[in-house]
Design a protein around this motif. Sequence first.
Motif, PDB file in Angstrom:
ATOM      1  N   GLN A  94      27.420  24.348  56.643  1.00  0.00           N
ATOM      2  CA  GLN A  94      27.131  25.772  56.775  1.00  0.00           C
ATOM      3  C   GLN A  94      26.038  26.154  55.784  1.00  0.00           C
ATOM      4  O   GLN A  94      26.101  25.791  54.607  1.00  0.00           O
ATOM      5  N   LEU A  95      25.052  26.915  56.238  1.00  0.00           N
ATOM      6  CA  LEU A  95      23.940  27.294  55.370  1.00  0.00           C
ATOM      7  C   LEU A  95      24.421  28.135  54.194  1.00  0.00           C
ATOM      8  O   LEU A  95      23.969  27.942  53.065  1.00  0.00           O
ATOM      9  N   HIS A  96      25.334  29.053  54.438  1.00  0.00           N
ATOM     10  CA  HIS A  96      25.845  29.883  53.358  1.00  0.00           C
ATOM     11  C   HIS A  96      26.912  29.098  52.602  1.00  0.00           C
ATOM     12  O   HIS A  96      27.906  28.659  53.189  1.00  0.00           O
ATOM     13  N   PRO A  97      26.742  28.905  51.302  1.00  0.00           N
ATOM     14  CA  PRO A  97      27.673  28.062  50.545  1.00  0.00           C
ATOM     15  C   PRO A  97      29.132  28.481  50.669  1.00  0.00           C
ATOM     16  O   PRO A  97      30.026  27.635  50.802  1.00  0.00           O
ATOM     17  N   ARG A  98      29.398  29.799  50.650  1.00  0.00           N
ATOM     18  CA  ARG A  98      30.781  30.262  50.682  1.00  0.00           C
ATOM     19  C   ARG A  98      31.416  30.120  52.056  1.00  0.00           C
ATOM     20  O   ARG A  98      32.641  30.250  52.185  1.00  0.00           O
ATOM     21  N   ALA A  99      30.599  29.880  53.067  1.00  0.00           N
ATOM     22  CA  ALA A  99      31.135  29.708  54.424  1.00  0.00           C
ATOM     23  C   ALA A  99      31.602  28.276  54.687  1.00  0.00           C
ATOM     24  O   ALA A  99      32.256  28.023  55.695  1.00  0.00           O
ATOM     25  N   ARG A 100      31.278  27.359  53.790  1.00  0.00           N
ATOM     26  CA  ARG A 100      31.664  25.953  54.004  1.00  0.00           C
ATOM     27  C   ARG A 100      33.160  25.748  53.818  1.00  0.00           C
ATOM     28  O   ARG A 100      33.799  26.425  53.015  1.00  0.00           O
ATOM     29  N   LEU A 101      33.687  24.799  54.570  1.00  0.00           N
ATOM     30  CA  LEU A 101      35.088  24.437  54.399  1.00  0.00           C
ATOM     31  C   LEU A 101      35.316  23.911  52.993  1.00  0.00           C
ATOM     32  O   LEU A 101      34.510  23.138  52.473  1.00  0.00           O
ATOM     33  N   GLY A 102      36.406  24.313  52.377  1.00  0.00           N
ATOM     34  CA  GLY A 102      36.776  23.766  51.084  1.00  0.00           C
ATOM     35  C   GLY A 102      37.485  22.438  51.254  1.00  0.00           C
ATOM     36  O   GLY A 102      37.833  22.028  52.373  1.00  0.00           O
ATOM     37  N   LEU A 103      37.720  21.744  50.166  1.00  0.00           N
ATOM     38  CA  LEU A 103      38.387  20.441  50.233  1.00  0.00           C
ATOM     39  C   LEU A 103      39.793  20.561  50.812  1.00  0.00           C
ATOM     40  O   LEU A 103      40.254  19.658  51.516  1.00  0.00           O
ATOM     41  N   GLN A 104      40.475  21.662  50.535  1.00  0.00           N
ATOM     42  CA  GLN A 104      41.805  21.855  51.112  1.00  0.00           C
ATOM     43  C   GLN A 104      41.721  21.966  52.625  1.00  0.00           C
ATOM     44  O   GLN A 104      42.528  21.392  53.350  1.00  0.00           O
ATOM     45  N   GLN A 105      40.734  22.719  53.113  1.00  0.00           N
ATOM     46  CA  GLN A 105      40.573  22.873  54.564  1.00  0.00           C
ATOM     47  C   GLN A 105      40.145  21.570  55.216  1.00  0.00           C
ATOM     48  O   GLN A 105      40.536  21.270  56.346  1.00  0.00           O
ATOM     49  N   VAL A 106      39.338  20.782  54.516  1.00  0.00           N
ATOM     50  CA  VAL A 106      38.945  19.465  55.053  1.00  0.00           C
ATOM     51  C   VAL A 106      40.166  18.563  55.179  1.00  0.00           C
ATOM     52  O   VAL A 106      40.376  17.909  56.201  1.00  0.00           O
ATOM     53  N   ALA A 107      40.990  18.540  54.134  1.00  0.00           N
ATOM     54  CA  ALA A 107      42.156  17.653  54.131  1.00  0.00           C
ATOM     55  C   ALA A 107      43.178  18.028  55.191  1.00  0.00           C
ATOM     56  O   ALA A 107      43.908  17.163  55.686  1.00  0.00           O
ATOM     57  N   THR A 108      43.252  19.316  55.558  1.00  0.00           N
ATOM     58  CA  THR A 108      44.227  19.763  56.555  1.00  0.00           C
ATOM     59  C   THR A 108      43.592  19.997  57.925  1.00  0.00           C
ATOM     60  O   THR A 108      44.246  20.522  58.828  1.00  0.00           O
ATOM     61  N   HIS A 109      42.349  19.616  58.078  1.00  0.00           N
ATOM     62  CA  HIS A 109      41.659  19.775  59.362  1.00  0.00           C
ATOM     63  C   HIS A 109      42.312  18.880  60.409  1.00  0.00           C
ATOM     64  O   HIS A 109      42.814  17.803  60.106  1.00  0.00           O
ATOM     65  N   HIS A 110      42.306  19.327  61.669  1.00  0.00           N
ATOM     66  CA  HIS A 110      42.964  18.562  62.733  1.00  0.00           C
ATOM     67  C   HIS A 110      42.421  17.137  62.846  1.00  0.00           C
ATOM     68  O   HIS A 110      43.168  16.198  63.115  1.00  0.00           O
ATOM     69  N   TRP A 111      41.114  16.980  62.635  1.00  0.00           N
ATOM     70  CA  TRP A 111      40.542  15.634  62.744  1.00  0.00           C
ATOM     71  C   TRP A 111      41.066  14.718  61.654  1.00  0.00           C
ATOM     72  O   TRP A 111      41.135  13.505  61.829  1.00  0.00           O
ATOM     73  N   MET A 112      41.438  15.272  60.513  1.00  0.00           N
ATOM     74  CA  MET A 112      41.898  14.475  59.388  1.00  0.00           C
ATOM     75  C   MET A 112      43.387  14.161  59.445  1.00  0.00           C
ATOM     76  O   MET A 112      43.866  13.279  58.730  1.00  0.00           O
ATOM     77  N   LEU A 113      44.142  14.856  60.252  1.00  0.00           N
ATOM     78  CA  LEU A 113      45.590  14.691  60.236  1.00  0.00           C
ATOM     79  C   LEU A 113      46.068  13.278  60.547  1.00  0.00           C
ATOM     80  O   LEU A 113      47.048  12.828  59.948  1.00  0.00           O
ATOM     81  N   PRO A 114      45.446  12.535  61.467  1.00  0.00           N
ATOM     82  CA  PRO A 114      45.913  11.153  61.669  1.00  0.00           C
ATOM     83  C   PRO A 114      45.862  10.306  60.407  1.00  0.00           C
ATOM     84  O   PRO A 114      46.732   9.462  60.191  1.00  0.00           O
ATOM     85  N   ALA A 115      44.866  10.533  59.544  1.00  0.00           N
ATOM     86  CA  ALA A 115      44.786   9.773  58.298  1.00  0.00           C
ATOM     87  C   ALA A 115      45.918  10.176  57.361  1.00  0.00           C
ATOM     88  O   ALA A 115      46.542   9.325  56.718  1.00  0.00           O
ATOM     89  N   ALA A 116      46.204  11.467  57.287  1.00  0.00           N
ATOM     90  CA  ALA A 116      47.306  11.928  56.446  1.00  0.00           C
ATOM     91  C   ALA A 116      48.634  11.414  56.981  1.00  0.00           C
ATOM     92  O   ALA A 116      49.516  11.002  56.227  1.00  0.00           O
ATOM     93  N   HIS A 117      48.786  11.408  58.310  1.00  0.00           N
ATOM     94  CA  HIS A 117      50.027  10.925  58.917  1.00  0.00           C
ATOM     95  C   HIS A 117      50.215   9.436  58.647  1.00  0.00           C
ATOM     96  O   HIS A 117      51.326   8.984  58.337  1.00  0.00           O
ATOM     97  N   ALA A 118      49.127   8.663  58.734  1.00  0.00           N
ATOM     98  CA  ALA A 118      49.207   7.227  58.464  1.00  0.00           C
ATOM     99  C   ALA A 118      49.603   6.978  57.013  1.00  0.00           C
ATOM    100  O   ALA A 118      50.429   6.106  56.713  1.00  0.00           O
ATOM    101  N   LEU A 119      49.033   7.750  56.106  1.00  0.00           N
ATOM    102  CA  LEU A 119      49.380   7.613  54.688  1.00  0.00           C
ATOM    103  C   LEU A 119      50.839   7.987  54.455  1.00  0.00           C
ATOM    104  O   LEU A 119      51.557   7.326  53.715  1.00  0.00           O
ATOM    105  N   PHE A 120      51.294   9.038  55.144  1.00  0.00           N
ATOM    106  CA  PHE A 120      52.679   9.479  55.016  1.00  0.00           C
ATOM    107  C   PHE A 120      53.641   8.407  55.514  1.00  0.00           C
ATOM    108  O   PHE A 120      54.630   8.084  54.859  1.00  0.00           O
TER     109      PHE A 120
END
Length: 380
Positions: free
Chosen positions: A248-274
């Motif tokens: 995102q061009l505007h810095p504050r509009a970018r996803l934070g690390l928390q949002q990245v970690a809980t993003h739907h695309w990332m959930l399979p990795a979290a599930h595998a780790l779990f």
Amino acid sequence: MKAASRQKLDQRAFLEQVHECRDNGYLLSSKKIGSGAFSKVYLAYATQERMRHNCKLASDLRGKCHTMVQLYETFANSRRTYLVLELAAHGNLLEHINAMSAHYHCPGLEEEEARRLLWQLVSAVAHCHNLGIVHRDLKCENILLDDRGCLKLSDFGFANWSGLKNSLLSTFCGSVAYTAPEILMSKKYNGKQADLWSLGVTLYAMVTGKLPFKECQPHRMLYLMCRGPTFRPGLSPECQDLIRGLLQLHPRARLGLQQVATHHWMLPAAHALFCTTLCAIPEKTEKPQLRTSLHNVEPNADSDPPRSLLQLWRPQLQGTSCESASGPAPEPPGACPRQGADSAGLELWSTETAGRTVGRSRHPLLLCSIRSVPGHYPVS
């Protein structure tokens, strides 16, 4: 004549480096495996005598148990500074992407592999940010892979401590292809938000085999950034959504690390780790022991574990609502087929004329980075 004179000077300098390394307990190899604006990187051996005086070095070479890239020792004279570093046996992420692209005749990594690596990278960046440290040079060349294929973040030459929540930096640093637009526009910037942009560029490189914005001139780069990234056919909508959320061009509009970690695309990795964690826990384990085990999924004797990410995905797995910029849950890994591409697009270009890379060899080989002048670190 000038070339011959230059070669003699280089040979003389190298012999001096060999003697200086030997005097400090290291045998310098003639194999140069990387170079940059400030240093050259050679393979080196630790002598038995040196290992007797450096217990941590000896322990690591016998069997690695840490999860961070190690700096074992430094020594210097009036002309050079030597950094003795851990050798990452499987090279850097740029080499890995290019090798996999060539092997499968398709640009980029499989999404499942990219997801696994991104989870580790996000964990590393979160650990740094939790300590108030911003990297400011996140790129594929600075992400190393060990002999187990685990990711390690390296090269903190541009890192800065950003203790205050809203503190701004002003130094123009990093590689243009990975640099956030606010830095290219010479504005003061938030280091953590700039790291998030670089994280998005790195993810794009992993799944497409190329960089999203490829221009040498900053004004041209800004024009391409305003247009936004384009994606190859076959890349899942969830992955595209995550990349757009970071770029995102505007810095504050970018996803934070928390949002990245809980993003739907990332959930399979979290599930595998779990699931991996649960498999390692005895059946009669009580809840407090389960919590302790989760916080020590990747034990690290050198520093505290990046606690925040383990807290991030646990509520999501328990069904608690979490903020996310994505749409519906993704299909299982591999559901979106990869499609072929022209071979001309396979190679991911390096952002440096001679990027710092690492060799492939067995212990007790080390990296010896030699700086011609004492290192200078930016203050803002």
